[in-house]
Design an enzyme around this catalytic site. Sequence first.
Site, PDB file in Angstrom:
ATOM      1  N   GLN A 129       0.835  -1.202   0.000  1.00  0.00           N
ATOM      2  CA  GLN A 129       0.000   0.000   0.000  1.00  0.00           C
ATOM      3  C   GLN A 129       0.866   1.247   0.000  1.00  0.00           C
ATOM      4  OE1 GLN A 129      -2.249  -0.804   3.640  1.00  0.00           O
ATOM      5  NE2 GLN A 129      -1.022   0.659   4.781  1.00  0.00           N
ATOM      6  N   SER A 138      -7.776   3.013   4.764  1.00  0.00           N
ATOM      7  CA  SER A 138      -8.077   3.332   6.154  1.00  0.00           C
ATOM      8  C   SER A 138      -7.229   4.529   6.532  1.00  0.00           C
ATOM      9  CB  SER A 138      -7.753   2.135   7.060  1.00  0.00           C
ATOM     10  OG  SER A 138      -7.962   2.465   8.418  1.00  0.00           O
ATOM     11  N   ASP A 168     -12.855   4.550   7.265  1.00  0.00           N
ATOM     12  CA  ASP A 168     -12.499   3.667   6.159  1.00  0.00           C
ATOM     13  C   ASP A 168     -13.184   4.138   4.884  1.00  0.00           C
ATOM     14  OD1 ASP A 168     -10.998   2.081   7.831  1.00  0.00           O
ATOM     15  OD2 ASP A 168     -12.526   0.525   8.051  1.00  0.00           O
TER      16      ASP A 168
END
Length: 345
Positions: A126, A262, A246
Site C-alpha cells: 500500500q 483506512s 475507512d
Amino acid sequence: MSKLTIPKDYYPIIDLKQTELGIKSIKDFFQLNLASELRLRRVTAPLFVEKGTGINDDLTGVERAVQFPIKDMDNVSAEIVHSLAKWKRLTLAEYEIEKGFGIYTDMNAIRADEELGNMHSLYVDQWDWELVVDESERTISFLREIVGRIYDAMLRTEFMVYELFPAIKPILPRKITFIHAEDLLQKYPTYSPKEREDAICKEFGAVFIIGIGAALSNGEPHDLRSPDYDDWTTINEENQEGLNGDLLVWNDVLERSMELSSMGIRVDKAALLKQLDIKNQNEKLSLYFHSKMMNDELPLCIGGGIGQSRLCMFYLRKAHIGEIQSSIWPKEMRSTARKNGIFLI
C-alpha cells in the site's frame, strides 16, 4: 479458513500482458496525483523494525508479526512490518516536515494470520502517507477535506484507466458519501458490520465510514483499531466519537463492498492515554514510540494507507487480488480459480 468467491460468468476484460501494463500505469499515475493533492514527498520505507520498540503496527492486537533474529546484533528480534502508521510519524519528526506537508512511501508487509480470499493476501502493498497538521485542523471537517482530495485522485485514475482500456467503463460516483458508523448502525440495525458496509456501498457506490474503533450504541465497535495511531475517541464537531474512518467502494465484479483505504487524524497525548486505558495497554507508555509521544517530540498529523493491489484489482475489474500480485495461495483455491477463468499470478 480461506474462502473463494466465483463471480457468475466471470472473464478477465484484459489479458495478462495488458494487466501488467495496467498495474504499472495505475501505480505511476495515482501516486503522482496523491502526492500532488496532499503535498507529499516520497521517502524510503523499512521492511522490518526492531521488536519491542512499539513502532510496528499492532493492527487489531491479535495478529502475529513475522519475526527473525539478527545474527550480528546478538540475535535481537526483528519484525516484518504490518504497516507503517507509527514509523511515519517518527519520520515526520526526523525529517522536520513542516505543517501542511507530508510524506508517502511504498509499504510492503507480510500478514501471516490473514484469512486468504478474493481480497485478502499474505502480502500487503500500500501507499502509506502522513501529513503534518495544526491543532486547529484536528477536526472532522478537515478529515472530510482530505478524504475528498484522495477521492478526486481516485476519480482521475479511473478515467486514465478508461482511456487506456476503453472496455473498462468508469463506475465511481462523482462524489463520495460520508456517514458515521453510529448512523450506519441505526440505518441497518439488524445487520452485521460487513452487511452494513455492503448495503451502504451498494446504495451510494463510494462511502467513507467515520468513527472506527469506539464502541457504538450496541456496545460493539464497527471494527477494531489499534489504540496508538488513529484517534477514535475524541468527540468531533458533530458530537460523535471518532476522527478516523475507512474508504470503501462497491465492487461490481464480486457484488460486495471493498475497502480501499483506512485513514485518520492521529492521536494526541490525551487521546493516546484514553485509548490505551480503554484497551488495557498502559504498559506501552514505556516503549520508544510512546515515550516520544508523551514527551511532545512528535508532530500532530493525519495519515493512512491505500491498498495498491486492491486499487488495481478494482480499476481493472479483477475477481481476485491474486490476479494483480504474486503471492502464496492454497492449492485448492488456485485450482478452482483457474477452472473458473481466474488466473492467479
